[in-house]
Design an enzyme around this catalytic site. Structure first.
Site, PDB file in Angstrom:
ATOM      1  CE  LYS A 267      -3.351   2.490   2.953  1.00 52.08           C
ATOM      2  NZ  LYS A 267      -4.251   2.406   4.141  1.00 52.08           N
ATOM      3  CG  ASP A 272      -5.741   7.696   4.771  1.00 54.48           C
ATOM      4  OD1 ASP A 272      -6.643   8.338   4.186  1.00 54.48           O
ATOM      5  OD2 ASP A 272      -5.938   6.643   5.402  1.00 54.48           O
ATOM      6  CE  LYS A 279      -6.981   8.275   8.156  1.00 51.54           C
ATOM      7  NZ  LYS A 279      -7.595   7.140   8.854  1.00 51.54           N
ATOM      8  CG  ASP A 290      -2.078   5.004   5.039  1.00 48.77           C
ATOM      9  OD1 ASP A 290      -1.936   3.941   5.670  1.00 48.77           O
ATOM     10  OD2 ASP A 290      -3.159   5.361   4.526  1.00 48.77           O
ATOM     11  CG  ASP A 349     -10.200   7.066   6.675  1.00 54.19           C
ATOM     12  OD1 ASP A 349      -9.117   7.058   6.051  1.00 54.19           O
ATOM     13  OD2 ASP A 349     -10.289   7.229   7.905  1.00 54.19           O
ATOM     14  CD  GLU A 351      -6.828   5.038   2.459  1.00 57.64           C
ATOM     15  OE1 GLU A 351      -7.863   5.084   3.168  1.00 57.64           O
ATOM     16  OE2 GLU A 351      -5.707   4.808   2.933  1.00 57.64           O
ATOM     17  NE  ARG A 353     -10.988  -1.498   3.361  1.00 55.99           N
ATOM     18  CZ  ARG A 353     -11.645  -1.699   4.494  1.00 55.99           C
ATOM     19  NH1 ARG A 353     -12.800  -2.331   4.494  1.00 55.99           N
ATOM     20  NH2 ARG A 353     -11.131  -1.287   5.634  1.00 55.99           N
TER      21      ARG A 353
HETATM   22  N1  BES Z   1      -4.496   4.117   6.962  1.00 54.24           N
HETATM   23  C1  BES Z   1      -5.680   3.808   7.687  1.00 54.24           C
HETATM   24  C2  BES Z   1      -5.459   2.733   8.746  1.00 54.24           C
HETATM   25  C3  BES Z   1      -4.654   3.127   9.959  1.00 54.24           C
HETATM   26  C4  BES Z   1      -5.299   3.588  11.091  1.00 54.24           C
HETATM   27  C5  BES Z   1      -3.284   2.958   9.990  1.00 54.24           C
HETATM   28  C6  BES Z   1      -4.551   3.903  12.200  1.00 54.24           C
HETATM   29  C7  BES Z   1      -2.555   3.280  11.097  1.00 54.24           C
HETATM   30  C8  BES Z   1      -3.182   3.749  12.215  1.00 54.24           C
HETATM   31  C9  BES Z   1      -6.755   3.294   6.741  1.00 54.24           C
HETATM   32  O1  BES Z   1      -6.747   3.826   5.468  1.00 54.24           O
HETATM   33  C10 BES Z   1      -8.068   3.636   7.352  1.00 54.24           C
HETATM   34  O2  BES Z   1      -8.354   4.800   7.458  1.00 54.24           O
HETATM   35  N2  BES Z   1      -8.834   2.621   7.729  1.00 54.24           N
HETATM   36  C11 BES Z   1     -10.102   2.826   8.337  1.00 54.24           C
HETATM   37  C12 BES Z   1     -11.090   1.874   7.702  1.00 54.24           C
HETATM   38  C13 BES Z   1     -12.519   2.135   8.087  1.00 54.24           C
HETATM   39  C14 BES Z   1     -12.994   3.445   7.523  1.00 54.24           C
HETATM   40  C15 BES Z   1     -13.357   0.990   7.587  1.00 54.24           C
HETATM   41  C16 BES Z   1      -9.982   2.550   9.826  1.00 54.24           C
HETATM   42  O3  BES Z   1      -9.270   1.617  10.206  1.00 54.24           O
HETATM   43  O4  BES Z   1     -10.572   3.296  10.604  1.00 54.24           O
HETATM   44 ZN    ZN Z   2      -4.953   4.525   4.769  1.00 48.15          ZN
HETATM   45 MN    MN Z   3      -7.846   5.619   5.323  1.00 42.11          MN
END
Ligand code: BES
Ligand code: ZN
Ligand code: MN
Length: 503
Positions: A267, A272, A279, A290, A349, A351, A353
């Site tokens: 990734k 992000d 966020k 990220d 968010d 993104e 996947r």
């Molecule tokens: N990059 C984030 C995941 C992340 C969160 C990495 C905290 C490191 C620390 C990812 O893109 C994300 O935002 N995931 C969301 C998914 C949700 C919206 C289904 C998450 O984990 O909140």
């Molecule tokens: Zn992310």
């Molecule tokens: Mn995200």
């Protein structure tokens, strides 16, 4: 930007302790350790160790340190750093790696440029992996996170590391040195601010590093990405003024194992924000990391090239920002992947996947036979496993286990999580093939099931490094910030192709 890491010369030696000509002897000391196997040292220290032990000043507890001058005249080195190694029976290669790192870091803090690390054999750890781990640990210590300060003391680097390990194959030391260096490269990329490491800059930096190592490099630009109809990657990229890239690295040695092409996908979100599903401000700055999965893939590919690993391998890193611009994808939008599957975006968010979906499909088009993806994918994985252990998802179980073992050797801890079909209904969409979010409960698993839609029938493992990519606090053996997790796992896995080639 300043140099943020430097790889010291590393060599093995079988010389006696008294003949080691170095600024600092680094000596792992166990609990209840009388150092009877190092009589020279004891003598040269003039009883300083025994006295410190008696006073209770130093007892060999993990990472405890004691600097002692060696004035007895019996050894060449002028000082020794005793470093606590904990109970003798608990020593593992990972502990050695950390001890080497902590010791080497202490040498740098004292501005000493040459160190000798003593390996004192313990049951259950063979000399070769011990030598590799010590080399890795010492190189990992030669890393500085801070790069944009205009003032401050100059950085002191370690220049020369000697491993007193007896007779070992030079190759194993070189392996450790390169794996340490490539981990540092990945850390340096992940620590870069988002304004510096844009998708284009990321691609250029990766390309320069990869070409130096002898990899074939191809960078797909926004036009090529559009021609490939990568609607998921393009959907994420729409919100940004920075165009996306796909970094493709190839390692194809002449002596490659026939019938196997390992595909590594990382990734590469260079920042992000969450997009329209934005966020909160607090800690959003951390989202410059990220792209750590992408950095891990790039670091591992470079290691494989430098080590001339006898396995064909393709590394693919989809790189883009996730921004809430005027043309950004919106909740409720439906995107079509390059493979033709449709996705209802319920949360912009989620993104990672999306971009992995198109990249995994592309890896299959390139003819890979085995897939691994690495991603800072879900906060849910951090909730499940914390900050020390990455989540493993995939099939068949033997392939997951091969990755877990590689991560164990690498010192990147990981643990398997389930991907039962039952979870799939979390991704049900009214209007598309599936949604991109499965809600909070089991969030790391529904994310993995989303990715699974894009891996066809291939053996596949997804490594969620959301918790492990970034260290909130400095540790004796690790600086604050990017950890470089994944680099050594992927490299160890590829180097150990014998263990899984008949999967
Ligand atoms: N990059 C984030 C995941 C992340 C969160 C990495 C905290 C490191 C620390 C990812 O893109 C994300 O935002 N995931 C969301 C998914 C949700 C919206 C289904 C998450 O984990 O909140
Ligand atoms: Zn992310
Ligand atoms: Mn995200």
């Amino acid at each position: 930007m300043q140099n943020v890491h430097k790889t010291p010369a590393v060599a093995a030696t079988a010389r006696k302790t008294r003949d080691l000509d170095t600024d600092l002897l680094i000596v792992p000391v166990f609990e209840h350790d009388d150092l009877s196997d190092e009589p020279d040292l004891d003598r040269a220290a003039g009883g300083a160790y025994a006295a410190a032990r008696q006073r209770g000043e130093f007892g060999g507890k993990l990472f405890e340190q004691l600097l002692i001058p060696l004035t007895g005249g019996t050894v060449k080195a002028s000082r020794a750093l005793l470093i606590g190694a904990g109970p003798r029976g608990d020593v593992t290669t990972e502990r050695l790696r950390r001890i080497a790192s902590a010791g080497a870091l202490a040498a740098r803090q004292r501005r000493l440029a040459s160190v000798s690390l003593l390996w004192r054999p313990v049951d259950g750890v063979a000399t070769a992996p011990a030598a590799q781990a010590l080399a890795e640990g010492a190189v990992l210590a030669n890393y500085e996170g801070i790069t944009y300060k205009t003032e401050g003391p100059g950085v002191a680097w370690l220049e020369r590391v000697e491993l007193r390990v007896g007779q070992v194959d030079d190759g194993i030391v070189e392996r450790g040195r390169i794996l340490g260096e490539c981990t540092n490269m990945a850390r340096a990329l992940s620590n870069e601010p988002g304004n510096v490491l844009t998708p284009r800059a990321f691609a250029e930096r990766a390309s320069t590093l990869a070409k130096e190592a002898g990899l074939d490099v191809e960078l797909l630009d926004e036009k090529q990405i559009a021609d490939l109809k990568m609607g998921l990657l393009l959907g994420v990229a729409r919100g940004s003024d920075q165009p996306p890239r796909v970094i493709v690295l190839r390692h194809r040695p002449k002596n490659a194992r026939s019938g196997i092409v390992l595909g590594l996908v990382g990734k590469g979100i260079t920042f992000d924000t969450g997009g329209i599903s934005i966020k909160p401000a607090e800690n959003m700055d951390k989202m410059k990391d990220d792209m750590s999965g992408g950095a891990a893939v790039i670091g591992a590919m470079i290691a494989l090239a430098r080590l001339e690993a006898p396995i064909a391998c393709i590394g693919i890193v989809p790189a883009t920002e996730n921004m809430p611009g005027g043309r950004a994808m919106k909740p409720g939008d439906v995107l079509t992947s390059a493979e033709g599957k449709t996705v209802e975006v319920l949360n912009t968010d989620a993104e990672g996947r999306l971009i992995l979906g198109d990249a995994l499909w592309y890896a299959r088009q390139m003819g890979v036979t085995h897939l691994i993806d690495v991603a800072t994918l879900t906060g849910a994985c951090v909730v499940a496993l914390g900050k020390t252990t990455s989540g493993l998802f995939g099939r068949p179980a033997a392939w997951v286990e091969a990755v877990r073992r590689a991560s164990d050797r690498a010192g990147d801890r990981s643990w398997p999580m389930p991907i039962f079909d039952d979870y799939k209904e979390l991704l049900k969409s009214e209007i598309a093939d599936f949604t991109n979010t499965g809600g909070r409960a089991g969030g790391a698993i529904s994310a993995a099931l989303f990715i699974k839609e894009f891996v066809g029938d291939l053996p596949w493992v997804h490594i969620d490094i959301a918790g492990t990519a970034w260290a909130e606090e400095a540790k004796p053996y690790q600086p604050k910030g990017a950890t470089g997790v994944g680099v050594r796992t992927l490299a160890e896995l590829a180097l150990d192709v014998d263990a899984w080639s008949n999967l």
